[in-house]
Design a protein around this motif. Structure first.
Motif, PDB file in Angstrom:
ATOM      1  N   LEU A 137       0.826  -1.203   0.000  1.00  0.00           N
ATOM      2  CA  LEU A 137       0.000   0.000   0.000  1.00  0.00           C
ATOM      3  C   LEU A 137       0.865   1.259   0.000  1.00  0.00           C
ATOM      4  CD1 LEU A 137      -2.892   1.091   0.097  1.00  0.00           C
ATOM      5  CD2 LEU A 137      -2.730   1.076   2.603  1.00  0.00           C
ATOM      6  N   ILE A 138       1.935   1.235   0.804  1.00  0.00           N
ATOM      7  CA  ILE A 138       2.842   2.384   0.858  1.00  0.00           C
ATOM      8  C   ILE A 138       3.554   2.555  -0.483  1.00  0.00           C
ATOM      9  CG2 ILE A 138       4.931   3.300   1.937  1.00  0.00           C
ATOM     10  CD1 ILE A 138       4.076   1.922   4.523  1.00  0.00           C
ATOM     11  N   SER A 139       4.034   1.456  -1.063  1.00  0.00           N
ATOM     12  CA  SER A 139       4.717   1.523  -2.357  1.00  0.00           C
ATOM     13  C   SER A 139       3.783   2.048  -3.439  1.00  0.00           C
ATOM     14  CB  SER A 139       5.241   0.139  -2.752  1.00  0.00           C
ATOM     15  OG  SER A 139       6.221  -0.306  -1.848  1.00  0.00           O
ATOM     16  N   TYR A 140       2.526   1.592  -3.416  1.00  0.00           N
ATOM     17  CA  TYR A 140       1.555   2.059  -4.404  1.00  0.00           C
ATOM     18  C   TYR A 140       1.282   3.550  -4.217  1.00  0.00           C
ATOM     19  CZ  TYR A 140      -2.717   2.370  -7.166  1.00  0.00           C
ATOM     20  OH  TYR A 140      -3.653   2.729  -8.090  1.00  0.00           O
ATOM     21  N   GLY A 141       1.188   3.980  -2.957  1.00  0.00           N
ATOM     22  CA  GLY A 141       0.960   5.397  -2.676  1.00  0.00           C
ATOM     23  C   GLY A 141       2.117   6.258  -3.162  1.00  0.00           C
ATOM     24  N   ILE A 142       3.349   5.774  -2.940  1.00  0.00           N
ATOM     25  CA  ILE A 142       4.532   6.519  -3.397  1.00  0.00           C
ATOM     26  C   ILE A 142       4.546   6.610  -4.916  1.00  0.00           C
ATOM     27  CG2 ILE A 142       7.046   6.454  -3.554  1.00  0.00           C
ATOM     28  CD1 ILE A 142       7.077   5.199  -0.761  1.00  0.00           C
ATOM     29  N   ALA A 143       4.276   5.478  -5.586  1.00  0.00           N
ATOM     30  CA  ALA A 143       4.283   5.465  -7.050  1.00  0.00           C
ATOM     31  C   ALA A 143       3.201   6.377  -7.613  1.00  0.00           C
ATOM     32  CB  ALA A 143       4.087   4.038  -7.558  1.00  0.00           C
ATOM     33  N   THR A 144       2.028   6.363  -6.996  1.00  0.00           N
ATOM     34  CA  THR A 144       0.926   7.216  -7.448  1.00  0.00           C
ATOM     35  C   THR A 144       1.283   8.689  -7.289  1.00  0.00           C
ATOM     36  OG1 THR A 144      -0.677   5.514  -6.822  1.00  0.00           O
ATOM     37  CG2 THR A 144      -1.516   7.744  -7.157  1.00  0.00           C
ATOM     38  N   PHE A 145       1.892   9.029  -6.149  1.00  0.00           N
ATOM     39  CA  PHE A 145       2.284  10.423  -5.917  1.00  0.00           C
ATOM     40  C   PHE A 145       3.334  10.870  -6.927  1.00  0.00           C
ATOM     41  CE2 PHE A 145       5.190  13.500  -3.953  1.00  0.00           C
ATOM     42  CZ  PHE A 145       4.297  14.529  -3.683  1.00  0.00           C
ATOM     43  N   VAL A 146       4.330  10.003  -7.170  1.00  0.00           N
ATOM     44  CA  VAL A 146       5.403  10.344  -8.114  1.00  0.00           C
ATOM     45  C   VAL A 146       4.841  10.566  -9.518  1.00  0.00           C
ATOM     46  CG1 VAL A 146       7.403   9.374  -9.313  1.00  0.00           C
ATOM     47  CG2 VAL A 146       7.264   9.254  -6.835  1.00  0.00           C
ATOM     48  N   LEU A 147       3.799   9.827  -9.865  1.00  0.00           N
ATOM     49  CA  LEU A 147       3.211   9.943 -11.199  1.00  0.00           C
ATOM     50  C   LEU A 147       2.213  11.092 -11.277  1.00  0.00           C
ATOM     51  CD1 LEU A 147       3.252   8.459 -13.973  1.00  0.00           C
ATOM     52  CD2 LEU A 147       1.199   7.247 -13.201  1.00  0.00           C
ATOM     53  N   LEU A 148       1.326  11.201 -10.265  1.00  0.00           N
ATOM     54  CA  LEU A 148       0.220  12.146 -10.351  1.00  0.00           C
ATOM     55  C   LEU A 148       0.599  13.573  -9.982  1.00  0.00           C
ATOM     56  CD1 LEU A 148      -2.849  10.130  -9.000  1.00  0.00           C
ATOM     57  CD2 LEU A 148      -2.201  10.625 -11.361  1.00  0.00           C
ATOM     58  N   ALA A 149       1.538  13.756  -9.043  1.00  0.00           N
ATOM     59  CA  ALA A 149       1.905  15.113  -8.642  1.00  0.00           C
ATOM     60  C   ALA A 149       2.508  15.894  -9.818  1.00  0.00           C
ATOM     61  CB  ALA A 149       2.862  15.070  -7.456  1.00  0.00           C
ATOM     62  N   PRO A 150       3.526  15.361 -10.502  1.00  0.00           N
ATOM     63  CA  PRO A 150       4.021  16.083 -11.691  1.00  0.00           C
ATOM     64  C   PRO A 150       2.968  16.202 -12.787  1.00  0.00           C
ATOM     65  CG  PRO A 150       5.633  14.474 -10.948  1.00  0.00           C
ATOM     66  CD  PRO A 150       4.365  14.194 -10.204  1.00  0.00           C
ATOM     67  N   PHE A 151       2.160  15.135 -12.967  1.00  0.00           N
ATOM     68  CA  PHE A 151       1.147  15.175 -14.018  1.00  0.00           C
ATOM     69  C   PHE A 151       0.105  16.257 -13.745  1.00  0.00           C
ATOM     70  CE2 PHE A 151      -2.764  13.611 -16.131  1.00  0.00           C
ATOM     71  CZ  PHE A 151      -2.296  13.606 -17.432  1.00  0.00           C
ATOM     72  N   SER A 152      -0.261  16.446 -12.480  1.00  0.00           N
ATOM     73  CA  SER A 152      -1.219  17.495 -12.121  1.00  0.00           C
ATOM     74  C   SER A 152      -0.662  18.872 -12.457  1.00  0.00           C
ATOM     75  CB  SER A 152      -1.563  17.416 -10.625  1.00  0.00           C
ATOM     76  OG  SER A 152      -2.137  16.177 -10.308  1.00  0.00           O
ATOM     77  N   PHE A 153       0.633  19.074 -12.156  1.00  0.00           N
ATOM     78  CA  PHE A 153       1.255  20.358 -12.490  1.00  0.00           C
ATOM     79  C   PHE A 153       1.322  20.540 -14.001  1.00  0.00           C
ATOM     80  CE2 PHE A 153       4.915  23.018 -13.526  1.00  0.00           C
ATOM     81  CZ  PHE A 153       4.632  24.147 -12.768  1.00  0.00           C
ATOM     82  N   ILE A 154       1.587  19.455 -14.724  1.00  0.00           N
ATOM     83  CA  ILE A 154       1.652  19.523 -16.190  1.00  0.00           C
ATOM     84  C   ILE A 154       0.293  19.938 -16.757  1.00  0.00           C
ATOM     85  CG2 ILE A 154       1.875  18.113 -18.271  1.00  0.00           C
ATOM     86  CD1 ILE A 154       4.032  16.514 -16.722  1.00  0.00           C
TER      87      ILE A 154
END
Length: 328
Positions: A201-218
């Motif tokens: 769950l933690i790994s999935y949360g980290i991966a989601t944040f790494v993908l979605l945070a930059p994508f949201s800014f984009i």
């Protein structure tokens, strides 16, 4: 020796890269050849971008610093990911020591995180160039861009390191077959002989944040770019503004869209995927961007086209001179 039966008395000291589980052995050499050609094409194309940046001073600008970093990251990712799976199919040598597999996992996720951060810097660069054109030369200098790129290369280690620290604490005492073309978080966590729901769950949360945070800014950046472009009264000015960020938008689409397709497909009815098909999709979205990015650069970017045009003209002139020389 491969260990397929889970036991508590043995400790896994090495893993074996399976690759595509459903691939018949008669296609192993063909798969190795295809992967080798892809690797050489990626290495050649992205190395060309690096060499062009070094020898052509007109490319020493913020936008090209981004592309240089993206090319270096793509070279790093493919060099980490492909040689072992090629060796597995050509020589049946898919063994990786435990900590070598862990290192490969770390670097795989590092370069994935780095690419995502570079995409965010790319969007920021275009946002400032389109929305603040008069202030852009002051806001985005080479020095500023180097700081952003340096921060991306440095902070990209944080998320993969946190996940790797959790993985190294897991017990591995049974199966050691990595059902993938390289060691990654999901394939390694599945082999742990313990309850890993919290770690997953933690790994999935980290991966989601790494993908979605930059994508949201984009998304935010390009939404503002679109609004700014639509406010330009001159049609020619709108076209010129859009053309300046078309290359980067294309690269971003190639990078993100296949990833979201893979992540959302399990939740779409009537779209069953076996393990080989899932791995194939992951390999496509991992290798397609570094494979096509250099071609996009060369086709879309004016300075690079001009460099090749100048090189071809000079070469033709030299050939003409040699053709006119007679030898007695």
């Amino acid at each position: 020796m491969l260990q397929n039966n889970q036991t508590t008395s043995s400790v896994v000291t090495e893993f074996f890269i399976v690759g595509f589980p459903g691939l018949p052995p008669k296609y192993y050499n063909l798969m190795a050849a295809v992967l080798l050609c892809i690797y050489l094409a990626i290495l050649t194309g992205n190395s060309l971008i690096v060499v062009l940046f070094i020898i052509e001073r007109s490319l020493h600008k913020p936008m090209y610093l981004i592309m240089l970093s993206l090319s270096l990251s793509d070279i790093g990712f493919c060099t980490v990911a492909l040689p072992k799976v090629i060796s597995r199919y050509w020589f049946n040598d898919g063994y990786l020591a435990f900590y070598v597999c862990l290192l490969q996992r770390q670097l795989i996720h590092y370069f994935g995180t780095l690419n995502s951060l570079i995409m965010m810097v790319m969007a920021l660069d275009r946002y400032l160039a389109i929305c603040y054109p008069l202030r852009y030369p002051v806001l985005m200098t080479n020095r500023t861009m180097k700081i952003f790129i340096g921060l991306s290369w440095a902070t990209g280690f944080i998320a993969p390191t946190i996940s790797s620290m959790m993985t190294v604490q897991m017990p591995f005492c049974g199966p050691n077959l990595i059902l993938h073309c390289f060691c990654d978080s999901v394939s390694m966590n599945q082999l742990a002989c313990a309850d890993i729901r919290q770690q997953s769950l933690i790994s999935y949360g980290i991966a989601t944040f790494v993908l979605l945070a930059p994508f949201s800014f984009i998304i935010f950046s390009y939404a503002n770019i679109l609004v700014s472009v639509l406010r330009i009264a001159n049609a020619q000015g709108r076209l010129k503004a859009l053309s300046t960020c078309t290359t980067q938008m294309t690269i971003i689409v190639i990078y993100y869209v296949p990833r979201f397709a893979v992540y959302t497909m399990p939740y779409i009815p009537n779209t069953p995927l076996n393990s080989s098909q899932k791995i194939a999709l992951v390999m496509i979205y991992s290798l397609l961007p570094p494979l096509v990015n250099p071609f996009i650069y060369c086709i879309r970017i004016k300075e690079i086209r001009q460099f090749f045009l100048k090189w071809f003209v000079q070469r033709n002139r030299m050939n003409s001179r040699f053709d006119g020389v007679t030898f007695s």
